[in-house]
Write an enzyme that holds these catalytic residues in place. Structure first.
Site, PDB file in Angstrom:
ATOM      1  N   GLU A 185       0.974  -0.954  -0.028  1.00 19.14           N
ATOM      2  CA  GLU A 185       0.000  -0.003  -0.018  1.00 19.14           C
ATOM      3  C   GLU A 185       0.739   1.151   0.023  1.00 19.14           C
ATOM      4  O   GLU A 185       0.427   2.149  -0.557  1.00 19.14           O
ATOM      5  CB  GLU A 185      -1.006  -0.027   1.135  1.00 19.14           C
ATOM      6  CG  GLU A 185      -2.136  -1.046   1.027  1.00 19.14           C
ATOM      7  CD  GLU A 185      -3.068  -0.875  -0.273  1.00 19.14           C
ATOM      8  OE1 GLU A 185      -3.026   0.299  -0.597  1.00 19.14           O
ATOM      9  OE2 GLU A 185      -3.726  -1.831  -0.436  1.00 19.14           O
ATOM     10  N   TYR A 242      -5.862   6.964   3.725  1.00 18.17           N
ATOM     11  CA  TYR A 242      -6.064   5.931   3.033  1.00 18.17           C
ATOM     12  C   TYR A 242      -5.650   4.511   3.317  1.00 18.17           C
ATOM     13  O   TYR A 242      -5.999   3.495   3.299  1.00 18.17           O
ATOM     14  CB  TYR A 242      -5.730   6.055   1.555  1.00 18.17           C
ATOM     15  CG  TYR A 242      -5.434   5.063   0.531  1.00 18.17           C
ATOM     16  CD1 TYR A 242      -6.588   4.375  -0.046  1.00 18.17           C
ATOM     17  CD2 TYR A 242      -4.246   4.336   0.392  1.00 18.17           C
ATOM     18  CE1 TYR A 242      -6.546   3.436  -0.672  1.00 18.17           C
ATOM     19  CE2 TYR A 242      -4.280   3.268  -0.165  1.00 18.17           C
ATOM     20  CZ  TYR A 242      -5.433   2.658  -0.741  1.00 18.17           C
ATOM     21  OH  TYR A 242      -5.168   1.384  -1.354  1.00 18.17           O
ATOM     22  N   ASP A 293      -9.428   6.345  -2.368  1.00 18.39           N
ATOM     23  CA  ASP A 293      -8.436   6.567  -3.170  1.00 18.39           C
ATOM     24  C   ASP A 293      -8.911   7.208  -4.605  1.00 18.39           C
ATOM     25  O   ASP A 293     -10.108   7.488  -4.527  1.00 18.39           O
ATOM     26  CB  ASP A 293      -7.469   5.391  -3.395  1.00 18.39           C
ATOM     27  CG  ASP A 293      -7.960   4.462  -4.511  1.00 18.39           C
ATOM     28  OD1 ASP A 293      -9.265   4.428  -4.612  1.00 18.39           O
ATOM     29  OD2 ASP A 293      -7.387   3.740  -5.227  1.00 18.39           O
ATOM     30  N   CYS A 299     -14.139   1.057 -14.624  1.00 20.35           N
ATOM     31  CA  CYS A 299     -14.372   2.516 -14.783  1.00 20.35           C
ATOM     32  C   CYS A 299     -13.026   3.198 -14.567  1.00 20.35           C
ATOM     33  O   CYS A 299     -12.848   4.177 -13.597  1.00 20.35           O
ATOM     34  CB  CYS A 299     -15.056   2.630 -13.132  1.00 20.35           C
ATOM     35  SG  CYS A 299     -16.060   4.075 -12.963  1.00 20.35           S
ATOM     36  N   CYS A 328     -18.226   1.037 -19.616  1.00 20.10           N
ATOM     37  CA  CYS A 328     -19.822   0.932 -19.011  1.00 20.10           C
ATOM     38  C   CYS A 328     -20.324  -0.234 -19.455  1.00 20.10           C
ATOM     39  O   CYS A 328     -21.181  -0.592 -18.681  1.00 20.10           O
ATOM     40  CB  CYS A 328     -20.463   2.226 -19.326  1.00 20.10           C
ATOM     41  SG  CYS A 328     -19.508   3.934 -18.873  1.00 20.10           S
ATOM     42  N   CYS A 370     -19.842  -3.045 -17.218  1.00 25.22           N
ATOM     43  CA  CYS A 370     -19.893  -2.623 -15.392  1.00 25.22           C
ATOM     44  C   CYS A 370     -20.707  -3.382 -14.788  1.00 25.22           C
ATOM     45  O   CYS A 370     -21.927  -3.457 -15.070  1.00 25.22           O
ATOM     46  CB  CYS A 370     -19.825  -1.019 -15.296  1.00 25.22           C
ATOM     47  SG  CYS A 370     -19.217  -0.780 -13.662  1.00 25.22           S
ATOM     48  N   CYS A 388     -25.854   3.182 -12.185  1.00 24.29           N
ATOM     49  CA  CYS A 388     -24.953   4.251 -12.075  1.00 24.29           C
ATOM     50  C   CYS A 388     -25.703   5.387 -12.931  1.00 24.29           C
ATOM     51  O   CYS A 388     -26.084   5.341 -13.981  1.00 24.29           O
ATOM     52  CB  CYS A 388     -23.922   3.737 -13.328  1.00 24.29           C
ATOM     53  SG  CYS A 388     -22.622   5.314 -13.454  1.00 24.29           S
TER      54      CYS A 388
END
Length: 358
Positions: A53, A136, A154, A206, A213, A216, A222
């Site tokens: 991370e 985060y 994030d 995305c 899309c 997705c 959405c």
DNA sequence: AACCCGTGGTT
DNA sequence: TAACCAAGGGT
């Protein structure tokens, strides 16, 4: 198989839809435990989660992979990392950028080794208190390593939430709003997989430019897709233009092959990293800054030039080179024997200068 | 709050 | 080629 019809969207089961998608589409990564193994009770090592991370902060997965593998091979656990000399860790980090991360990485490892018995705390507040761990990363380690229900926010999650809810407020103003929306979706079951699932969705479907899309898992609920605004979100405040700075570097080679280098002060640009001595770097100067040579020598100017772009300015560096005898005494820096000099220990801008010598 | 802090890939 | 962007944190 769980139902993933539009009915789910209307009933508000977005997390389950995404987790189902993640079960079959999770990206494989060296620090990750795949969803199948997680369901069987396996958890990733908190040290590896934390290390990945920190490396992934503002850095792409593709870049991080090899660095991560080298780090865990050389330092398999936090105790080993805590015991490593600063110069070795900074050298291994060289090229990854944002070098404060590496300095804080070591500080954090030493705090965990000395004050937490070499074990990362399974506690969000305790994680947040560690050097180099912000909102985060604390949420990422808490959720991914310990399956605690914390929400990661994030760049991926910001983008996904802005589109899912058609938020037009520009970043960074929209951050609190996007965080609230993300928190409202975070499930109590499988929060670690969910955190990784949202980020995978942002990274693979995305995406910033041309979101896919059509495939997705959240295409039905959405709002931005419905409004036709997905590709324009999230909005962002315009960025400042980058000035160009100029300077000079001095590369001296002793007759035994040693190079004259200095360890930069551990604050500011390239802090704590190895580098060539040189002038200050100044804005749009008529005359290029030359500074004071780090050793008395017959310096020759090199025709080439190093061009490099940092976060907030462009840099153009001219180079001077000299060969000096064994008796020469540096005014700045120290000679590093050629046997212990690895160009890969240099931050990229300094390595570019070395490469220019041929 | 605004600014500082790297680099490499993509468009 | 220039701009944009990436699993942000510290001050």
């Amino acid at each position: 198989m769980r139902d993933t019809s539009p009915e789910d969207a209307r009933t508000g089961d977005l997390p389950l839809i995404l987790l189902d998608w993640y079960d079959s589409h999770a990206r494989a990564m060296p620090w990750r435990v795949p969803p199948g193994a997680r369901k069987a009770g396996q958890r990733p090592d908190a040290y590896r989660v934390w290390l990945s991370e920190v490396m992934l902060q503002q850095t792409t997965v593709a870049t991080v992979r090899d660095y991560f593998r080298r780090f865990v091979t050389r330092w398999p656990d936090v105790t080993a990392l805590a015991a490593a000399p600063d110069a070795e860790v900074m050298g291994e980090w060289a090229g990854l950028g944002y070098y404060a991360r590496a300095r804080n990485l070591l500080k954090c490892a030493r705090v965990v080794a000395e004050r937490h018995g070499g074990v990362f705390p399974a506690d969000h507040a305790a994680l947040l208190a560690l050097p180099g761990i912000g909102p985060y990363t604390a949420a990422a380690v808490a959720s991914i390593a310990f399956d605690l229900p914390f929400t990661v926010l994030d760049g991926n999650v910001e983008r996904v939430m802005a589109r899912l809810h058609d938020v037009h407020t520009p970043l960074p103003t929209a951050k609190p709003e996007l965080m609230a929306l993300a928190q409202a979706l975070t499930p109590v079951t499988r929060p670690g997989d969910y955190a990784q699932a949202v980020m995978d969705l942002g990274a693979t479907i995305c995406t910033p430019r041309s979101p896919a899309c059509g495939i997705c898992p959240w295409r039905t609920p959405c709002a931005a897709r419905r409004a036709g605004t997905a590709a324009d979100l999230p909005r962002k405040l315009p960025k400042k233009a980058k000035p160009t700075r100029h300077g000079t570097l001095y590369l001296a080679r002793r007759s035994d092959g040693a190079w004259l280098l200095e360890t930069r002060p551990d604050t500011g640009l390239l802090g704590g990293m190895l580098g060539w001595p040189g002038s200050d770097w100044l804005d749009a100067a008529e005359d290029r800054p030359v500074g004071t040579p780090p050793i008395k020598a017959d310096w020759q100017m090199l025709s080439g030039e190093v061009r490099h772009t940092f976060t907030h300015f462009h840099l153009m560096l001219s180079l001077r080179f000299a060969e000096v005898g064994m008796e020469a005494e540096p005014i700045r820096g120290a000679f590093l024997p050629s046997a212990s000099f690895r160009p890969s220990d240099l931050p990229t801008v300094m390595r570019k200068a070395f490469d220019l010598l041929g």
